[in-house]
Design an enzyme around this catalytic site. Structure first.
Site, short mmCIF file in Angstrom:
data_model
loop_
_atom_site.label_atom_id
_atom_site.label_comp_id
_atom_site.label_asym_id
_atom_site.label_seq_id
_atom_site.Cartn_x
_atom_site.Cartn_y
_atom_site.Cartn_z
N LEU A 158 0.93 -1.15 0.06
CA LEU A 158 -0.06 0.05 -0.05
C LEU A 158 0.78 1.25 -0.06
CD1 LEU A 158 -2.38 -1.03 2.65
CD2 LEU A 158 -3.10 -0.90 0.45
N GLY A 209 11.79 4.67 3.35
CA GLY A 209 13.00 4.09 3.52
C GLY A 209 12.95 3.29 4.79
N ASP A 264 3.04 14.47 15.13
CA ASP A 264 3.46 14.55 13.61
C ASP A 264 1.77 14.38 12.89
OD1 ASP A 264 4.85 14.40 11.39
OD2 ASP A 264 5.28 12.34 11.38
#
Ligand SMILES: *[C@@H]1O[C@H](CO)[C@@H](O)[C@H](O)[C@H]1NC(C)=O
Ligand SMILES: *[C@@H]1O[C@H](CO)[C@@H](O)[C@H](O)[C@H]1NC(C)=O
Ligand SMILES: *[C@@H]1O[C@H](CO)[C@@H](O)[C@H](O)[C@H]1NC(C)=O
Ligand SMILES: *[C@@H]1O[C@H](CO)[C@@H](O)[C@H](O)[C@H]1NC(C)=O
Ligand SMILES: *[C@@H]1O[C@H](CO)[C@@H](O)[C@H](O)[C@H]1NC(C)=O
Ligand SMILES: *[C@@H]1O[C@H](CO)[C@@H](O)[C@H](O)[C@H]1NC(C)=O
Ligand SMILES: *[C@@H]1O[C@H](CO)[C@@H](O)[C@H](O)[C@H]1NC(C)=O
Ligand SMILES: *[C@@H]1O[C@H](CO)[C@@H](O)[C@H](O)[C@H]1NC(C)=O
Ligand SMILES: *[C@@H]1O[C@H](CO)[C@@H](O)[C@H](O)[C@H]1NC(C)=O
Ligand SMILES: *[C@@H]1O[C@H](CO)[C@@H](O)[C@H](O)[C@H]1NC(C)=O
Ligand SMILES: *[C@@H]1O[C@H](CO)[C@@H](O)[C@H](O)[C@H]1NC(C)=O
Ligand SMILES: *[C@@H]1O[C@H](CO)[C@@H](O)[C@H](O)[C@H]1NC(C)=O
Length: 780
Positions: free
Chosen positions: A478, A482, A596
């Site tokens: 999906l 990295g 975040d």
């Protein structure tokens, strides 16, 4: 009130107003009398030497010359090694060798910017081959070198220069040998440097470069352009300048221009960032019109932010300006229609301009090309400095591997770490990674991972995971980063799941992995993603989540694969996400700060119910008696709270700021950062702010909403976004307020028929005349 808000926004973004970037009119001082050339702190150590060594016009002294209270060497055992021959330059003729951690501690007389310069070269006559020594150097929370060795390096010596802002009275420079080995250093310099302000830098990357003065930089290139000599030259600040020829791209045909230094017009004031006068006295210009530009190509580390300073001095024009040109960095316009005479009101006046560039490539290209709209087809450049911003801890590179060397409680200076998440204009990338982002798992020791896997997390076997993903079938991927891949999986009971598999090559992030497990396994809310379980067999780190069929909010806003969301759907999603965040901040015994928040981390289930995801870097907030926690700065560019970035103090209001960016994206249908947009529009907040100023906010609004939205509702959300984006967190509202406002906006949208007014003019009238309040009453 709106006017006020927009004024504040203007201030907030002033430093990154590309268009307004005022040009520095620089003046250069009398070189020999320059007060800046006498550094207050000046340590020039010829390590291990017993004699003074003169190198490039400066004298380096044995360590013993410095008084004990100014310089201290802390180590268990060290020896001095010297060699009379076989060294590349005099400075490398001695070295000090250590077998355990060793620190030079410098007493700093004046805080502020300092240069640290390090010199290494293996000496041939030591009983062990020094090329094998692994060199790690840290200072006050920064990793300067990490496991460097001369094996495979190719060069015979290594010279490094860093610029850091020292704020404490001592600076320690620590050399860390690898286990059972040794480390050496030939010479060390710590020298005061004029405080440099980078405030006028044109940022080609991110909004969060306000506090340039805190940044630590590593010099990678410093060129005196156009000097015919091939030898490097030091200036009286110890800066080393080399010729530019070897960096010129082959398609360039340039002329070396050289004038007498006496013809350079300098005023009396000295400017810290100025190059020496002889850099301005030489330059390159266009040789002929058939070659369209001059290009310099530098090899750099990808995925780093670079600071580029370009020195100009128009020595080619005489009575009228003969060169009007554009400057490009990495083929993007960095500085348009440069006409030095217009800026400086005379010829041969030195000046420079700063740029901040993020590059994903191995090359960084600087180009000047005449402006095609004029007939003054020439271009000139005198000097170039390229510096790497090093106070970023990153994934997958040489710097992070030395993080383990950092003492935990470094209370001193500059310590900014930015995890550059999916960054800048990565719209396509974001679409790919619609499902939860992984922050990589690393070479972890089995023992430690075992002991920290909480029991509340359901353990899957690798066999089960493998079956669920059809043996990790690539067709089921999906998203990918990295740090690993996310697969769509189906458990044997038919339930769909999202499976995040760490890339075993990734070297960091075990902490984040466990953090996510620990936080998520304790939390349950319908607007937070649910962790179903995990697997850590065979050194695989795998997390299993509920499957969210509709991917991320970012995918729906600016991905191509989806039908655009209606304003009502957008509001419902924002309300759900705000509820999730409100629960995080207040629902647990201790506040949890997500850190975040972004549209890529707001996932949508099959009914478009939003779930906040990715708790990899979330933190427990401050206990009640404290107002904040201090942390390394992490988060994603474009969403990062500027006050958090500056102070490193984290509070729930940092999430509120990021949520403000989410609202901006929801209004505009555009990503927070997109470097395919024109420079002044790369950052959405800047763009929106300048539109707000000019009364052209309609430019920003998602075209899919035009004519299909209640303007009062939209304006309410716009106001709310600005409140969330306040520079000072005390002015930002708590999530609960955000939630209430969003619910009001939803009521406005539902209550009234669609205003069939052209959004363009209506919004601007509202912004200017404050009509909105009246209308709100009407509706109510
Ligand atoms: C530079 O300064 C020195 C010392 O102040 C002075 O003697 C000299 O004349 C000055 N040179 C120029 C070019 O101004
Ligand atoms: C080295 O320099 C110091 C400081 O200037 C001086 O005192 C010393 O005499 C010099 N030593 C030698 C061997 O020249
Ligand atoms: C540089 O800035 C520091 C504050 O960070 C100040 O103490 C110092 O005096 C400044 N140095 C110069 C040369 O202006
Ligand atoms: C150290 O080892 C390297 C690589 O094997 C070799 O090239 C070099 O000559 C050696 N140096 C000395 C002084 O033996
Ligand atoms: C150095 O950093 C300190 C603390 O972050 C800051 O207050 C100061 O202004 C900086 N100094 C310079 C010269 O930039
Ligand atoms: C300019 O100077 C460089 C040396 O730095 C030299 O290699 C090059 O040929 C010169 N170019 C011209 C056009 O003279
Ligand atoms: C060019 O560089 C050389 C050596 O670095 C230096 O001696 C010379 O003065 C420079 N030329 C000019 C015109 O600045
Ligand atoms: C640019 O200016 C230099 C110096 O005056 C001149 O020699 C050169 O021919 C000019 N180039 C063009 C393309 O006009
Ligand atoms: C740079 O970052 C991008 C996106 O984050 C990634 O795809 C790429 O592999 C990275 N390049 C390197 C050399 O790490
Ligand atoms: C510079 O010129 C080359 C051709 O010589 C061209 O390919 C390149 O795109 C130009 N770069 C810029 C920034 O105009
Ligand atoms: C411009 O520079 C020339 C020398 O190149 C100087 O004589 C003249 O006074 C300067 N003009 C101004 C306005 O400073
Ligand atoms: C050397 O320093 C590092 C980092 O500060 C530390 O982890 C390590 O334990 C130290 N080694 C010794 C032998 O003190």
């Amino acid at each position: 009130m709106k006017q006020q808000i927009s004024m504040r926004m203007l201030e907030l973004f002033l430093w990154m107003q590309f268009a307004l970037a005022s040009l520095l009119v620089m003046a250069i001082g009398n070189e020999s009398s320059s007060s800046l050339s006498i550094p207050v702190d000046s340590f020039l150590l010829a390590c291990g030497s017993s004699v003074n060594i003169t190198f490039q016009g400066r004298t380096f002294f044995p360590e013993s010359v410095y008084e004990k209270h100014r310089l201290e060497l802390k180590t268990q055992k060290s020896i001095a090694v010297t060699s009379d021959s076989g060294v590349p330059a005099p400075i490398y003729q001695s070295a000090r060798v250590f077998w355990s951690n060793a620190s030079y501690i410098f007493r700093i007389a004046r805080p502020g910017h300092h240069w640290i310069r390090l010199y290494f070269s293996p000496l041939p006559n030591f009983h062990q081959n020094m090329s094998y020594a692994s060199i790690t150097v840290i200072t006050e929370g920064l990793v300067l070198l990490s496991d460097f060795t001369f094996i495979n390096y190719g060069g015979s010596y290594l010279f490094k220069e860093y610029a850091i802002n020292v704020t404490s009275p001592t600076l320690s420079l620590t050399f860390i040998p690898s286990r059972n080995s040794f480390i050496f250093v030939n010479a060390v310099e710590v020298v005061s440097k004029p405080n440099d302000t980078f405030t006028d830098a044109i940022s080609m990357t991110s909004v969060h470069m306000e506090h340039h003065s805190d940044l630590a930089l590593e010099t990678v290139y410093r060129l005196d352009v156009g000097n015919e000599s091939h030898t490097n030259r030091n200036d009286d600040l110890g800066r080393n300048w080399e010729g530019d020829e070897k960096y010129m791209a082959s398609n360039s045909r340039a002329l070396n221009i050289s004038v007498d230094t006496s013809s350079i017009n300098f005023a009396t004031q000295n400017e810290p960032g100025m190059a020496p006068i002889w850099v301005y006295a030489t330059a390159k210009a266009m040789a002929d019109e058939t070659r369209p530009n001059l290009t310099w190509v530098f090899s750099v580390n990808p995925n780093y932010t670079y600071f580029v300073r370009v020195h100009f001095c128009d020595t080619i024009s005489n009575s009228i300006s003969l060169a009007i040109f554009n400057l490009f960095i990495n083929d993007r316009v960095a500085y348009e229609r440069v006409d030095l005479y217009t800026i400086l009101h005379n010829f041969s006046v030195p000046y420079y301009k700063d740029f901040i560039v993020y590059t994903r490539e191995h090359d960084l290209m600087v180009t000047v090309a005449p402006d095609r709209t004029t007939n003054r087809r020439n271009a000139t450049i005198s000097g170039l400095e390229i510096m790497k911003i090093i106070n970023e801890v990153r994934i997958l590179d040489e710097v992070t591997s030395a993080d383990r060397n950092l003492p935990n409680s470094s209370s001193t200076i500059v310590k900014l770490a930015i995890i550059v998440g999916p960054i800048i204009g990565a719209a396509a990338f974001l679409v790919l990674t619609t499902i939860t982002f992984c922050y990589m798992i690393a070479h972890r020791s089995k023992a430690s991972s075992r002991s920290t896997t909480p029991t509340s997390c359901r353990l899957f076997t690798l066999q089960e995971i493998s079956e669920a993903t059809n043996n990790f079938d690539e067709c089921l991927v999906l998203g990918e980063g990295g740090f690993g891949k996310v697969y769509e999986g189906t458990m044997d009971n038919g339930i769909k799941v999202a499976i995040k598999v760490a890339n075993p090559k990734s070297r960091q992030g075990l902490g984040e992995f466990q953090n996510e497990i620990q936080l998520l396994s304790k939390l349950s809310h319908k607007n937070l993603i649910s962790l179903i379980g995990c697997c850590d067999e065979n050194s695989q780190m795998i997390l299993v989540y509920e499957f969210l069929a509709n991917g991320s909010l970012s995918g729906h806003l600016y991905g191509t694969a989806f039908v655009p969301l209606s304003w009502k759907q957008r509001l419902l999603i924002c309300i759900g996400a705000a509820k999730g965040l409100h629960f995080l901040h207040t629902g647990a015994p201790q506040c949890i700060i997500h850190r975040d928040v972004k549209t890529a981390n707001i996932l949508l289930d099959k009914n478009l119910v939003p779930k906040v995801a990715d708790f990899g870097i979330s933190r427990k907030g401050p206990p009640l008696d404290k107002s904040h926690v201090t942390t390394l700065v992490k988060g994603s560019f474009g969403y990062l709270d500027p006050e958090y970035f500056r102070t490193k103090y984290l509070t729930a209001k940092s999430d509120v700021f990021s949520f403000g960016m989410v609202l901006m994206e929801v209004i505009s249908g555009k990503p927070a950062l997109d470097n395919t947009r024109p420079t002044e529009h790369i950052n959405l907040a800047t763009w929106a702010s300048s539109c707000q100023e000019k009364g052209t906010f309609h430019e920003i609004i998602d075209s899919n909403l035009i004519g299909k939205v209640n303007l009062d509702s939209l304006n309410k959300v716009r106001e709310l976004a600005w409140k969330c984006l306040e520079e000072h967190r005390k002015n930002r509202p708590p999530m609960v307020y955000v939630l209430c406002e969003l619910e009001d906006a939803l009521h406005l949208e539902l209550a009234s028929p669609i205003w069939q007014v052209s959004v363009d003019c209506a919004l601007d009238v509202v912004a200017e005349n404050g009509i909105e309040e009246e209308r709100e009453q009407d509706v109510a």
